[in-house]
Motif scaffolding. Structure first.
Motif, PDB file in Angstrom:
ATOM      1  N   VAL A  93       0.724  -1.392  -0.005  1.00 55.05           N
ATOM      2  CA  VAL A  93       0.158  -0.039   0.148  1.00 55.05           C
ATOM      3  C   VAL A  93       0.789   1.140  -0.104  1.00 55.05           C
ATOM      4  CG1 VAL A  93      -1.701   1.489   1.607  1.00 55.05           C
ATOM      5  CG2 VAL A  93      -2.083  -1.129   1.135  1.00 55.05           C
ATOM      6  N   GLN A  94       1.887   1.304   0.893  1.00 58.72           N
ATOM      7  CA  GLN A  94       2.753   2.362   0.790  1.00 58.72           C
ATOM      8  C   GLN A  94       3.643   2.807  -0.369  1.00 58.72           C
ATOM      9  OE1 GLN A  94       5.761   2.052   4.017  1.00 58.72           O
ATOM     10  NE2 GLN A  94       6.380   4.060   3.781  1.00 58.72           N
ATOM     11  N   TRP A  95       3.929   1.496  -1.050  1.00 58.35           N
ATOM     12  CA  TRP A  95       4.748   1.706  -2.223  1.00 58.35           C
ATOM     13  C   TRP A  95       4.001   2.154  -3.372  1.00 58.35           C
ATOM     14  CZ3 TRP A  95       4.342  -2.035  -6.595  1.00 58.35           C
ATOM     15  CH2 TRP A  95       5.051  -1.812  -7.504  1.00 58.35           C
ATOM     16  N   LEU A  96       2.584   1.334  -3.515  1.00 56.63           N
ATOM     17  CA  LEU A  96       1.440   2.061  -4.500  1.00 56.63           C
ATOM     18  C   LEU A  96       1.199   3.568  -4.495  1.00 56.63           C
ATOM     19  CD1 LEU A  96      -0.969  -1.174  -4.468  1.00 56.63           C
ATOM     20  CD2 LEU A  96       0.585  -0.584  -6.360  1.00 56.63           C
ATOM     21  N   SER A  97       0.987   4.070  -2.995  1.00 58.60           N
ATOM     22  CA  SER A  97       0.839   5.328  -2.691  1.00 58.60           C
ATOM     23  C   SER A  97       1.774   6.198  -3.141  1.00 58.60           C
ATOM     24  CB  SER A  97       0.428   5.383  -1.206  1.00 58.60           C
ATOM     25  OG  SER A  97      -0.529   4.653  -0.976  1.00 58.60           O
ATOM     26  N   SER A  98       3.237   5.729  -3.117  1.00 55.95           N
ATOM     27  CA  SER A  98       4.288   6.563  -3.365  1.00 55.95           C
ATOM     28  C   SER A  98       4.359   6.766  -4.632  1.00 55.95           C
ATOM     29  CB  SER A  98       5.327   6.001  -2.711  1.00 55.95           C
ATOM     30  OG  SER A  98       5.937   4.869  -2.949  1.00 55.95           O
TER      31      SER A  98
END
Length: 213
Positions: free
Chosen positions: A205-210
C-alpha cells in the motif's frame, strides 16, 4: 495505477513466498489491479521448467558444478524474462514472481561463493537495465528454514539438501544486498502468517501510494 510493474518475492526455502505472493495479489486487487501474471524462477516457460528440473534434481552420475548451475539459472531466467515477463509488462499486465536475479546473487554469490564481479558481468550481459520495480525479501534464519522444509514431508531437492552453512552464507548475502536498496523491503518471516501478511499489505500500500503521486 495503469502502468505495469514487476514485483518479486525473495527468501530462503520455507520463508513463505507462496503465501506472500497471494497477499501481494490480494492487495493489488483491492486497488483495482486485476491484470496480473504470476510466475516463478527457475521456471515459468516450458524450456525454463526443463532447466529447473535439471537444476534441482540430484544426478549421482554427473554432479552439477557451481558454474554449470549458475549458467543454467541465467538461461532459464533470460528465457522467462524475454518470453513471459517483458511481453506481459508491455501489454500492461503486472507481473509477480517467486524469485528473480537477487536469488542468484544470494545463493550462487553467497552460498556458492562465486565472485561478485563475475555475477555482475553475467547479469548485466543478459539482463541489461532490466530490474524489478519492487522486491519483498522474507528474512528467515536458516535453522527455521530447514525446520519448515522438513515439516513439508516432501522430497528434499538438491538445493534444499545443502548444508546449514550454505544457507547461512546465502542469508548473509541477502541481508547485505537488501540493506541499501530502496526498492527492497525486508519482512521478518519468523512472525505468524497473519502478521507477515499484514506487513506485506502495508508495504505494498505504501509503495503503491508513493508511485501514484
Amino acid at each position: 495505477m495503469n502502468n505495469s510493474r514487476f514485483i518479486v518475492v525473495e527468501g530462503l526455502e520455507g520463508a513463505g513466498k507462496t503465501c506472500a505472493i497471494k497477499q501481494v495479489i490480494t492487495t493489488l486487487r483491492s486497488y483495482g489491479i486485476t491484470d496480473v501474471v504470476v510466475t516463478r524462477e527457475p521456471g515459468g516457460t516450458p524450456l525454463a521448467e526443463k532447466l529447473r528440473k535439471i537444476i534441482i534434481d540430484s544426478a549421482e552420475d554427473d554432479v552439477i558444478t557451481e558454474y554449470t548451475e549458475l549458467l543454467l539459472l541465467y538461461a532459464a531466467r533470460v528465457q522467462l524474462v524475454e518470453s513471459v515477463i517483458k511481453p506481459a509488462l508491455k501489454r500492461g499486465y503486472w507481473v509477480v514472481s517467486d524469485r528473480h536475479d537477487l536469488s542468484s546473487q544470494a545463493y550462487q554469490g553467497g552460498g556458492r561463493g562465486i565472485n561478485k564481479k563475475l555475477l555482475k558481468t553475467i547479469r548485466d550481459a543478459v539482463l541489461g537495465n532490466f530490474y524489478p520495480d519492487f522486491t519483498i525479501y522474507l528474512d528467515l534464519p536458516p535453522t527455521k528454514s530447514r525446520d519448515r522444509v522438513l515439516m513439508r514431508g516432501s522430497k528434499i531437492d538438491r538445493i534444499e539438501a545443502e548444508s546449514l552453512l550454505f544457507f547461512q552464507r546465502t542469508r548473509a548475502r541477502y541481508q547485505e544486498l537488501v540493506a541499501d536498496n530502496p526498492s527492497i523491503v525486508t519482512i521478518d518471516a519468523k512472525q505468524p502468517l497473519e502478521q507477515c501478511s499484514a506487513a506485506i499489505h502495508d508495504h505494498i500500500v505504501q509503495w503503491l501510494s508513493s508511485n501514484s503521486q
